[in-house]
Design a protein around this motif. Structure first.
Motif, short mmCIF file in Angstrom:
data_model
loop_
_atom_site.label_atom_id
_atom_site.label_comp_id
_atom_site.label_asym_id
_atom_site.label_seq_id
_atom_site.Cartn_x
_atom_site.Cartn_y
_atom_site.Cartn_z
N ASP A 1 1.02 -1.30 0.12
CA ASP A 1 -0.49 -0.25 -0.50
C ASP A 1 0.32 1.08 0.09
O ASP A 1 1.16 1.60 0.88
N ALA A 2 1.27 1.92 -1.01
CA ALA A 2 2.15 2.76 -1.69
C ALA A 2 1.52 4.06 -0.22
O ALA A 2 2.53 4.24 -0.26
N ARG A 3 0.40 4.34 -0.23
CA ARG A 3 0.37 5.92 0.59
C ARG A 3 0.62 4.99 1.56
O ARG A 3 1.14 6.43 2.10
N ALA A 4 -0.22 3.74 2.60
CA ALA A 4 -0.01 3.59 4.15
C ALA A 4 1.64 4.28 3.89
O ALA A 4 2.46 4.27 5.06
N MET A 5 2.86 3.52 3.49
CA MET A 5 4.48 3.51 3.26
C MET A 5 4.59 5.21 3.50
O MET A 5 6.04 4.85 4.71
N ALA A 6 3.90 6.06 2.89
CA ALA A 6 5.03 6.52 2.59
C ALA A 6 4.31 7.36 3.71
O ALA A 6 5.41 8.15 3.99
N GLN A 7 2.90 7.43 3.92
CA GLN A 7 2.73 8.33 5.47
C GLN A 7 3.71 8.00 6.71
O GLN A 7 4.14 9.16 7.78
N ALA A 8 3.68 6.36 6.39
CA ALA A 8 5.02 5.93 7.63
C ALA A 8 5.92 6.46 8.51
O ALA A 8 6.84 6.52 8.90
N GLY A 9 6.78 6.32 7.09
CA GLY A 9 8.46 6.80 6.89
C GLY A 9 9.16 5.92 7.93
O GLY A 9 9.07 4.90 7.08
#
Length: 536
Positions: free
Chosen positions: A418-426
């Motif tokens: 999940d690209a969005r979740a991974m980007a938000q998690a940093g």
């Protein structure tokens, strides 16, 4: 009251009298001549009384008793009822279905509903519909009302509908046709002779219920696979319920024109359908994740949990030289199943699980889990933590884990893709490793071709649900194009088939099918391939 009196009451707007009349007629008559019409008009009367749930119940009964009929009016009225209930996303999807079933005049009427509702949607609803709508003209209507908002749509390949008109009326005119007068849809239609499809393929997917988003995504993949022969695809909604799925499979098996069935998504449904597929002797291409479903007629097309575990542990042991693992998992069947497989595979590969901790499905803070990790650390170094959960929950657990052991390696399941979740998690998920059946950014040529084909058709990028369903359909088509004209021949052809390359790679293994997987990693907030489309 007679049927004609009930119709007269409906025309006068005396909806209470009409509803009682149609219900009485349906309860007292077994004659099918006017039965479909009576159910539809009962639904209209309930809608006129603002009884929208009852409207949907009448439409459900109509479609259950006449499953092969695909009237535009019923889908349009379903959308009207969903809209009245405040379910705008469901309304848009129902009107899209009516658009697909109807003619140009129907679409002119539907356009007014679609345009009005598109302007009312939230950004979240726009994003969700952007992944589910598949008809280019309907997607264009949605995009025209969301140009000032970021929706991720790409309409470069979409042609505008040139002769649409707008209007404010919400009652569906439907070119004046009643359901029992829509003769074109009363019998199964054969595929057009210019295509290579010589039979029909059905799908059993959760198009309503809690898994409807995933079911509709899978359906989008099937529609792309049958874009040249849409009449060869038969769609049935299981609602994610095994008790609904089984009679649907039996109904499909009784139709000799249907040569194979694709689905379901839920493992609980697969458990009910696999024995039935062997009993009914109909090929069933499974899209569920659970291992162990075997039979002559049932073939697994999706990657399994066992494959994922083997792939990430092989990388952890052989490439990263890790031997000591911990597991945090949600208290549900998904988490428990993954954890059991993980523990077995760690032992098989010569590693050690130093601790396992369960957390609540709706849990939001993870102080207890952090304390457990500290305790395990005091008794030996924990080198990696496995968290089999959906990305949004897993990243919260990962943040708690990394707070205690900043350099611990994170291992996840396919839900981490999940690209969005991974980007938000940093930084909390930097370097995390997981496996999946599909990666839209892959450099594998066949995968890249599928992604481009899907984007051209649907206007947005596919997910694993579209990809695995597309491959299942293409595998059946490949067997049919090789000469398989019976269900047994399709099964034999699939079990003897050479390697297939489409959205992913599928090959024969252990007398069935096995899907290769993508080993993925998070780097600088982005998902990238470690290894693409290899055996698990």
């Amino acid at each position: 009251m007679s049927f004609l009196n009930a119709e007269d009451a409906l025309r006068r707007g005396d909806f209470e009298v009409a509803a009682v009349g149609f219900a009485t007629y349906l309860a007292g008559s077994s004659d099918r001549t006017y039965r479909a019409r009576a159910y539809y008009q009962l639904a209209q009367a309930q809608y006129g009384l603002h009884r929208y749930e009852e409207t949907l119940e009448a439409l459900n009964e109509l479609e259950a008793q006449f499953p092969r009929d695909r009237w535009p009016q019923t889908a349009a009225l379903r959308g009207d009822a969903q809209y009245a209930l405040g379910h705008r996303t469901d309304a848009m999807l129902a009107w899209e279905e009516a658009w697909a079933r109807g003619n140009d005049r129907d679409r002119e009427v539907l356009r007014a509903r679609l345009e009005r509702t598109a302007g009312e949607l939230s950004e979240r609803e726009l994003r969700d519909l952007g992944e589910m709508l598949t008809i280019p003209a309907v997607r264009l209507i949605l995009e025209s009302h969301s140009s000032s908002r970021t929706t991720g749509f790409d309409t470069r390949s979409v042609d505008p509908l040139k002769n649409g008109r707008s209007g404010e009326r919400l009652e569906f005119e439907g070119a004046g046709r009643k359901p029992d007068e829509a003769k074109a849809d009363e019998a199964p239609r054969a595929p057009s002779p210019e295509t290579k499809v010589r039979g029909r393929v059905a799908c059993l997917l959760p198009l309503t219920g809690p898994d409807k988003t995933y079911g509709r995504r899978a359906l989008s993949g099937l529609r792309v696979a049958f874009a040249d022969a849409p009449e060869a695809l038969i769609v049935r909604d299981t609602g994610g319920d095994p008790t609904e799925a089984l009679p649907l499979l039996e109904e499909l098996a009784a139709d000799p024109t249907i040569i194979a069935v694709i689905g379901p998504l839920r493992s609980s449904e697969a458990a009910a359908l696999v024995p039935a597929a062997d009993r009914l002797k109909i090929p069933l291409l499974l899209l569920s994740l659970r291992d162990g479903f075997t039979g002559r007629y049932a073939l697994q097309v999706a990657i399994t949990q066992r494959q994922q575990v083997r792939a990430i542990l092989a990388h952890a042991r052989q490439d990263l030289h890790l031997i000591r693992f911990a597991v945090f998992h949600p208290d549900n069947e998904y988490g428990r199943s993954f954890t059991s497989l993980f523990a077995d595979e760690v032992q098989r590969q010569g590693g050690t699980v130093v601790g396992t901790q369960t957390y609540g499905v709706d849990q939001h803070t993870f102080a207890t889990e952090a304390a457990a990790l500290r305790a395990w650390q005091r008794h030996g170094d924990v080198q990696a933590v496995f968290i089999p959960d959906a990305a949004t929950a897993a990243t919260a657990v990962a943040a708690a884990v990394r707070h205690v052991v900043p350099n611990v390696v994170l291992l996840g399941s396919e839900s981490w893709n999940d690209a969005r979740a991974m980007a938000q998690a940093g930084a909390a998920v930097e370097g995390a490793i997981f496996a999946d059946a599909f990666y839209a950014g892959s450099a594998v040529p066949s995968t890249a071709r599928f992604v481009e084909r899907f984007r051209t058709y649907a206007g947005h990028s596919p997910t694993v649900f579209e990809a695995q369903a597309f491959d299942a359909a293409m595998l059946v088509r490949r067997a049919m194009e090789a000469g398989a004209a019976t269900r047994d021949a399709v099964v034999d052809g699939l079990r003897a088939m050479g390697p297939y390359e489409g959205a992913g790679r599928v090959r024969v293994a252990d007398g069935g099918l096995e899907r290769d997987l993508f080993l993925l990693r998070v780097r600088n907030g982005q998902i990238e391939e470690v290894r693409g489309a290899t055996s698990g």
